[in-house]
Motif scaffolding. Structure first.
Motif, PDB file in Angstrom:
ATOM      1  N   PRO A 267       0.804  -1.231   0.000  1.00  9.82           N
ATOM      2  CA  PRO A 267       0.000   0.000   0.000  1.00  9.82           C
ATOM      3  C   PRO A 267       0.836   1.280   0.000  1.00  9.82           C
ATOM      4  CG  PRO A 267      -0.134  -1.098   2.134  1.00  9.82           C
ATOM      5  CD  PRO A 267       0.605  -2.021   1.208  1.00  9.82           C
ATOM      6  N   ASP A 268       2.096   1.222   0.407  1.00  8.32           N
ATOM      7  CA  ASP A 268       2.923   2.429   0.417  1.00  8.32           C
ATOM      8  C   ASP A 268       3.673   2.647  -0.903  1.00  8.32           C
ATOM      9  OD1 ASP A 268       4.496   0.193   0.957  1.00  8.32           O
ATOM     10  OD2 ASP A 268       5.728   1.177   2.464  1.00  8.32           O
ATOM     11  N   ARG A 269       3.445   1.783  -1.879  1.00  7.16           N
ATOM     12  CA  ARG A 269       4.015   1.983  -3.212  1.00  7.16           C
ATOM     13  C   ARG A 269       3.333   3.203  -3.830  1.00  7.16           C
ATOM     14  NH1 ARG A 269       2.986  -1.716  -8.349  1.00  7.16           N
ATOM     15  NH2 ARG A 269       4.740  -1.085  -9.650  1.00  7.16           N
ATOM     16  N   PRO A 270       4.086   4.093  -4.467  1.00  8.69           N
ATOM     17  CA  PRO A 270       3.471   5.291  -5.047  1.00  8.69           C
ATOM     18  C   PRO A 270       2.368   4.950  -6.053  1.00  8.69           C
ATOM     19  CG  PRO A 270       5.846   5.519  -5.028  1.00  8.69           C
ATOM     20  CD  PRO A 270       5.539   4.096  -4.641  1.00  8.69           C
ATOM     21  N   LEU A 271       1.315   5.753  -6.040  1.00 15.53           N
ATOM     22  CA  LEU A 271       0.184   5.545  -6.930  1.00 15.53           C
ATOM     23  C   LEU A 271       0.626   5.549  -8.390  1.00 15.53           C
ATOM     24  CD1 LEU A 271      -2.865   5.139  -7.123  1.00 15.53           C
ATOM     25  CD2 LEU A 271      -3.117   7.631  -7.141  1.00 15.53           C
ATOM     26  N   VAL A 272       1.540   6.444  -8.748  1.00 16.85           N
ATOM     27  CA  VAL A 272       2.006   6.524 -10.137  1.00 16.85           C
ATOM     28  C   VAL A 272       2.641   5.200 -10.560  1.00 16.85           C
ATOM     29  CG1 VAL A 272       4.278   7.530  -9.601  1.00 16.85           C
ATOM     30  CG2 VAL A 272       3.228   7.965 -11.816  1.00 16.85           C
ATOM     31  N   CYS A 273       3.305   4.534  -9.664  1.00 15.24           N
ATOM     32  CA  CYS A 273       3.907   3.229  -9.974  1.00 15.24           C
ATOM     33  C   CYS A 273       2.819   2.172 -10.129  1.00 15.24           C
ATOM     34  CB  CYS A 273       4.878   2.816  -8.881  1.00 15.24           C
ATOM     35  SG  CYS A 273       6.275   3.929  -8.675  1.00 15.24           S
ATOM     36  N   SER A 274       1.864   2.192  -9.221  1.00 14.89           N
ATOM     37  CA  SER A 274       0.785   1.203  -9.263  1.00 14.89           C
ATOM     38  C   SER A 274      -0.074   1.351 -10.508  1.00 14.89           C
ATOM     39  CB  SER A 274      -0.101   1.329  -8.025  1.00 14.89           C
ATOM     40  OG  SER A 274       0.640   1.069  -6.858  1.00 14.89           O
ATOM     41  N   GLN A 275      -0.187   2.569 -11.021  1.00 16.94           N
ATOM     42  CA  GLN A 275      -1.041   2.819 -12.186  1.00 16.94           C
ATOM     43  C   GLN A 275      -0.326   2.600 -13.520  1.00 16.94           C
ATOM     44  OE1 GLN A 275      -2.527   6.791 -11.417  1.00 16.94           O
ATOM     45  NE2 GLN A 275      -4.331   5.970 -10.407  1.00 16.94           N
ATOM     46  N   PHE A 276       1.000   2.423 -13.489  1.00 19.89           N
ATOM     47  CA  PHE A 276       1.732   2.208 -14.737  1.00 19.89           C
ATOM     48  C   PHE A 276       1.309   0.891 -15.355  1.00 19.89           C
ATOM     49  CE2 PHE A 276       5.233   0.477 -17.213  1.00 19.89           C
ATOM     50  CZ  PHE A 276       5.452   1.519 -18.102  1.00 19.89           C
ATOM     51  N   VAL A 277       1.044   0.915 -16.654  1.00 23.10           N
ATOM     52  CA  VAL A 277       0.658  -0.284 -17.389  1.00 23.10           C
ATOM     53  C   VAL A 277       1.659  -0.482 -18.529  1.00 23.10           C
ATOM     54  CG1 VAL A 277      -1.152  -1.361 -18.768  1.00 23.10           C
ATOM     55  CG2 VAL A 277      -1.778   0.091 -16.839  1.00 23.10           C
TER      56      VAL A 277
ATOM     57  N   VAL B 281       5.446   2.120 -25.011  1.00 16.89           N
ATOM     58  CA  VAL B 281       6.301   2.656 -23.956  1.00 16.89           C
ATOM     59  C   VAL B 281       7.478   1.720 -23.687  1.00 16.89           C
ATOM     60  CG1 VAL B 281       6.363   3.335 -21.524  1.00 16.89           C
ATOM     61  CG2 VAL B 281       4.331   3.803 -22.880  1.00 16.89           C
ATOM     62  N   CYS B 282       7.251   0.442 -23.749  1.00 18.61           N
ATOM     63  CA  CYS B 282       8.254  -0.547 -23.349  1.00 18.61           C
ATOM     64  C   CYS B 282       9.097  -1.067 -24.507  1.00 18.61           C
ATOM     65  CB  CYS B 282       7.560  -1.714 -22.653  1.00 18.61           C
ATOM     66  SG  CYS B 282       6.618  -1.193 -21.197  1.00 18.61           S
ATOM     67  N   GLY B 283       8.656  -0.839 -25.742  1.00 20.37           N
ATOM     68  CA  GLY B 283       9.424  -1.292 -26.888  1.00 20.37           C
ATOM     69  C   GLY B 283       9.620  -2.796 -26.890  1.00 20.37           C
ATOM     70  N   GLY B 284      10.707  -3.225 -27.528  1.00 21.05           N
ATOM     71  CA  GLY B 284      10.958  -4.647 -27.670  1.00 21.05           C
ATOM     72  C   GLY B 284      12.023  -5.186 -26.738  1.00 21.05           C
ATOM     73  N   SER B 285      12.618  -4.303 -25.923  1.00 20.98           N
ATOM     74  CA  SER B 285      13.665  -4.746 -25.007  1.00 20.98           C
ATOM     75  C   SER B 285      13.761  -3.765 -23.840  1.00 20.98           C
ATOM     76  CB  SER B 285      15.016  -4.804 -25.718  1.00 20.98           C
ATOM     77  OG  SER B 285      15.452  -3.496 -26.053  1.00 20.98           O
ATOM     78  N   SER B 286      14.464  -4.165 -22.816  1.00 23.58           N
ATOM     79  CA  SER B 286      14.670  -3.278 -21.669  1.00 23.58           C
ATOM     80  C   SER B 286      15.431  -2.020 -22.089  1.00 23.58           C
ATOM     81  CB  SER B 286      15.444  -4.005 -20.570  1.00 23.58           C
ATOM     82  OG  SER B 286      14.728  -5.135 -20.151  1.00 23.58           O
ATOM     83  N   GLU B 287      16.424  -2.187 -22.952  1.00 26.22           N
ATOM     84  CA  GLU B 287      17.216  -1.048 -23.423  1.00 26.22           C
ATOM     85  C   GLU B 287      16.345  -0.063 -24.203  1.00 26.22           C
ATOM     86  OE1 GLU B 287      18.063  -4.305 -23.950  1.00 26.22           O
ATOM     87  OE2 GLU B 287      19.581  -4.409 -22.382  1.00 26.22           O
ATOM     88  N   GLU B 288      15.467  -0.601 -25.044  1.00 24.35           N
ATOM     89  CA  GLU B 288      14.562   0.267 -25.805  1.00 24.35           C
ATOM     90  C   GLU B 288      13.592   0.973 -24.867  1.00 24.35           C
ATOM     91  OE1 GLU B 288      11.908   0.270 -29.864  1.00 24.35           O
ATOM     92  OE2 GLU B 288      12.320  -1.655 -28.927  1.00 24.35           O
TER      93      GLU B 288
ATOM     94  N   TRP C 298      12.970   9.480 -23.391  1.00 21.10           N
ATOM     95  CA  TRP C 298      12.474  10.475 -24.349  1.00 21.10           C
ATOM     96  C   TRP C 298      11.201  11.124 -23.828  1.00 21.10           C
ATOM     97  CZ3 TRP C 298       7.973  11.221 -27.024  1.00 21.10           C
ATOM     98  CH2 TRP C 298       8.014  12.224 -27.987  1.00 21.10           C
ATOM     99  N   TRP C 299      10.259  10.309 -23.338  1.00 18.61           N
ATOM    100  CA  TRP C 299       8.997  10.851 -22.790  1.00 18.61           C
ATOM    101  C   TRP C 299       9.285  11.771 -21.602  1.00 18.61           C
ATOM    102  CZ3 TRP C 299       4.644  11.541 -25.000  1.00 18.61           C
ATOM    103  CH2 TRP C 299       4.218  10.671 -25.992  1.00 18.61           C
ATOM    104  N   GLU C 300      10.235  11.397 -20.778  1.00 13.00           N
ATOM    105  CA  GLU C 300      10.601  12.221 -19.617  1.00 13.00           C
ATOM    106  C   GLU C 300      11.071  13.594 -20.097  1.00 13.00           C
ATOM    107  OE1 GLU C 300      11.163  13.459 -15.808  1.00 13.00           O
ATOM    108  OE2 GLU C 300      10.347  11.498 -16.290  1.00 13.00           O
ATOM    109  N   GLN C 301      11.956  13.624 -21.079  1.00 13.86           N
ATOM    110  CA  GLN C 301      12.451  14.896 -21.595  1.00 13.86           C
ATOM    111  C   GLN C 301      11.361  15.683 -22.306  1.00 13.86           C
ATOM    112  OE1 GLN C 301      15.837  13.813 -23.980  1.00 13.86           O
ATOM    113  NE2 GLN C 301      17.226  13.990 -22.246  1.00 13.86           N
ATOM    114  N   ALA C 302      10.532  15.006 -23.062  1.00 13.45           N
ATOM    115  CA  ALA C 302       9.482  15.677 -23.840  1.00 13.45           C
ATOM    116  C   ALA C 302       8.404  16.301 -22.953  1.00 13.45           C
ATOM    117  CB  ALA C 302       8.844  14.693 -24.824  1.00 13.45           C
ATOM    118  N   THR C 303       8.231  15.749 -21.765  1.00 12.61           N
ATOM    119  CA  THR C 303       7.149  16.242 -20.896  1.00 12.61           C
ATOM    120  C   THR C 303       7.643  17.028 -19.690  1.00 12.61           C
ATOM    121  OG1 THR C 303       7.080  14.157 -19.664  1.00 12.61           O
ATOM    122  CG2 THR C 303       5.602  14.352 -21.569  1.00 12.61           C
TER     123      THR C 303
END
Length: 85
Positions: free
Chosen positions: A48-58, A63-70, A77-82
């Motif tokens: 329950p103490d996990r941040p809501l933003v983490c719990s809501q991530f799908v 967003v996840c591409g085809g690999s962890s590196e991607e 990129w999204w972080e910089q763009a927003t």
């Protein structure tokens, strides 16, 4: 899409402005979350103490591409763009 086992990109690439247990100021983009295990899994997943933003991530191919590196590149990129300058 299911989360890619051992990925952890969403626990590193984005900034999180809400408090995280042990990280009361959240975390900066590119900073590894304190709760990301050596196996690249969230140690507070489902708590329950996990941040809501983490719990809501799908996981999604856009967003996840085809690999962890991607995923790191896309989320970074999204972080910089927003981010507010």
């Amino acid at each position: 899409m299911e989360c890619r086992p051992g990925c952890g990109a969403c626990c590193v690439a984005p900034s999180i402005s809400s408090p995280i247990p042990g990280m009361p100021q959240g975390k900066l983009a590119g900073e590894r979350c304190l709760h990301l295990s050596v196996h690249m899994l969230c140690d507070i997943f489902g708590r329950p103490d996990r941040p809501l933003v983490c719990s809501q991530f799908v996981a999604d191919p856009e967003v996840c591409g085809g690999s962890s590196e991607e995923a790191i590149r896309i989320l970074g990129w999204w972080e910089q763009a927003t981010s507010v300058a």
